[in-house]
Enzyme design. Structure first.
Site: not given
Length: 549
Positions: A294, A305, A319
């Site tokens: 999460s 990223d 998740k």
């Protein structure tokens, strides 16, 4: 019909009308209205005519739980009685005494950790002590939820606790004043060597971002900090806003971190960093594993990223779902999945789809490729894949059995009773071969046994052979296999010695230096930490992994 049932059904009718109003803009409003009416009628008939008395609240909760379970594991009904537990998971704060327990040895409530500065620590409660009574009532066999109900209370109130100290049969009763206990989300930060720092974040509760920022500021102010290991292993997540705040520690203002997309378009939202970074250039290695979920995946995925950090370890949990709570009356809440989140490259890392409450793995054919800021290829639909893969110790049947039967925990407790101090400090303590032989003797004395999955399968095969009259044909082969397994199990204490000594050492150190000592010791023996330090010391390799030219 009783007055209580009439009132309950009136409430159900009002809810039905409310839902009809909301459903008017959908195409299935008739189905919603019809099924709510059926539900209310079933509820009425059961309450009225079932042979035994029923608890209306319990009956309704069973129905609600069945509804939420058909969605996904993260959509739950939170009754008024459970609200306090939910609040603790969000804030990390509660009124109580400040320890964690487990049920050992047939239900005995054993203290496995006390929090720094808590009433429990001030009362000199120790790991291994047994909680016998609370306010004069026995607690043996009670689970965490039941214990929380009787141990938590308003700060300033008193609670009487009867304790049996580890290794003794003598009981003593203590009157302890409850305080507001805050479970630290950054339990440890420090230097791994002269230039490499370390920060561990265990949960994304309130102020997680500020606490990480403070830890990094302190490391920079007091040391020549040239790299950071940021540990998110076994961090199950928490508040989405705190995930953004943590990324903001390492990324400047106005950077996209995560976006939410839901069925209700008005709820779609983008989250950006709001403040100046504490350090936007410091080389970072983020540690993740299968227990990182999460909010941990938002942070590690966003930093990946943005090519801001190297991710190291194992693939994360996967998740990518967002939960919100909605009040449903009488102090209760519904926590439900309302959206999926997407990290800067545009990918969602949710690893499974849910169909009628069951998880279905997303096949590779449905996974999509995305690009990081520097053009590296990453994929959606399967958690955060590390840039540098480092496998952790795999818990085989042997190690799992030791853990499940509390053999390691109990040996460490016994070790502490027999040894007033240990050689060296938390970082440098090492078990001797003699200590390990004592552990083997400890297991023998306790008649430690365990069963492998292969043994379980052999039992099934043996039973099947008997039922099909093939016992005589297969008995020789089955006996030979069973004999080989027994021989192999006898070698487990030799085969797993190196891994087992590390686990034992960490547990023993915790008896002398509490949680911080346990962390310090693990840092000195952790192969992922060693690999992270090596990478941070190799600027060329670090930049190559991130695609920095």
């Amino acid at each position: 019909m009783t007055k209580r049932i009439k009132i309950t059904l009136s409430v159900v009718s009002i809810v039905a009308v409310g839902l009809l109003g909301l459903a008017g803009t959908t195409t299935n409003y008739f189905e919603i209205a019809k099924n709510i009416e059926i539900y209310a009628n079933v509820y009425k008939e059961l309450n009225t005519y079932y042979v035994d008395d029923l608890d209306p609240a319990k009956l309704m909760k069973i129905g609600i739980d069945a509804m939420t379970e058909s969605c996904d594991p993260f959509t739950n009904y939170i009754s008024e009685a459970d609200i306090e537990t939910y609040r603790i998971s969000s804030t990390g704060k509660y009124g109580g005494v400040g320890f964690r327990t487990e049920n050992h040895n047939g239900g005995e409530v054993v203290i496995i950790e006390t929090y720094n500065g808590s009433p429990a620590e001030k009362a000199n409660l120790k790991t291994g002590d047994v909680l016998v009574k609370v306010d004069g009532k026995p607690v043996k066999g009670k689970n965490d939820e039941q214990l929380s109900d009787i141990l938590q209370g308003s700060p300033g109130s008193k609670v009487s606790m009867t304790i049996r100290r580890a290794g003794t049969s003598k009981e003593e009763t203590l009157d302890i004043t409850r305080e507001e206990v805050k479970i630290p989300n950054v339990p440890y930060s420090g230097m791994l060597n002269e230039n490499i720092g370390y920060v561990t974040l265990t949960t994304f509760t309130e102020d997680a971002g500020e606490n990480v920022a403070k830890a990094v500021r302190d490391l920079k102010a007091k040391n020549n900090l040239k790299g950071l290991v940021f540990d998110l292993r076994y961090n199950g997540g928490g508040l989405l806003t705190e995930a953004v705040n943590v990324v903001n520690v390492f990324e400047p203002k106005n950077i996209d971190v995560v976006s939410m997309r839901s069925k209700v378009k008005d709820w779609d939202k983008n989250f950006k960093t709001m403040n100046a970074a504490i350090d936007a250039d410091l080389p970072i290695v983020v540690l993740v594993n299968h227990g990182s979920a999460s909010a941990s995946e938002i942070v590690s995925g966003a930093l990946q990223d943005l090519d801001r950090a190297v991710i190291m370890g194992e693939k994360s949990y996967g998740k990518g779902l967002v939960q919100n709570t909605k009040p449903v009356g009488y102090g209760a809440q519904l926590k439900l999945t309302t959206a999926k989140y997407y990290i800067p490259s545009g990918r969602c890392i949710q690893s499974v789809m849910y169909k009628k409450g069951e998880a279905v793995d997303i096949p590779d054919s449905l996974k999509n490729a995305f690009k990081t800021k520097n053009g590296r290829t990453v994929f959606d639909g399967g958690g955060i894949a590390p840039d540098v893969k480092v496998e952790s110790i795999k818990d085989g049947a042997f190690l799992l059995a030791l853990e499940k039967q509390h053999q390691i925990f109990d040996f460490a407790t016994e070790f502490r009773l027999k040894n007033e101090k240990i050689a060296g400090d938390a970082k440098t303590f090492r078990m001797t071969d003699a200590d390990y032989q004592n552990f083997i003797g400890f297991l023998t004395k306790r008649n430690f046994k365990y069963e492998t999955e292969t043994e379980k399968l052999l039992k099934e095969l043996d039973a099947k052979a008997k039922s099909e009259k093939l016992e005589a044909v297969l008995q020789t082969e089955i006996s030979a296999l069973r004999s080989k397994i027994v021989t192999e199990k006898q070698n487990d204490l030799v085969k797993y010695k190196a891994d087992l000594m590390k686990i034992l050492q960490k547990e023993i150190v915790s008896r002398y230096y509490a949680q911080n000592g346990k962390i310090e010791h693990s840092l000195a023996t952790d192969k992922e930490i060693t690999e992270a330090i090596s990478l941070l010391n190799d600027a060329t390799r670090y930049k190559k992994i991130l695609g920095i030219k």
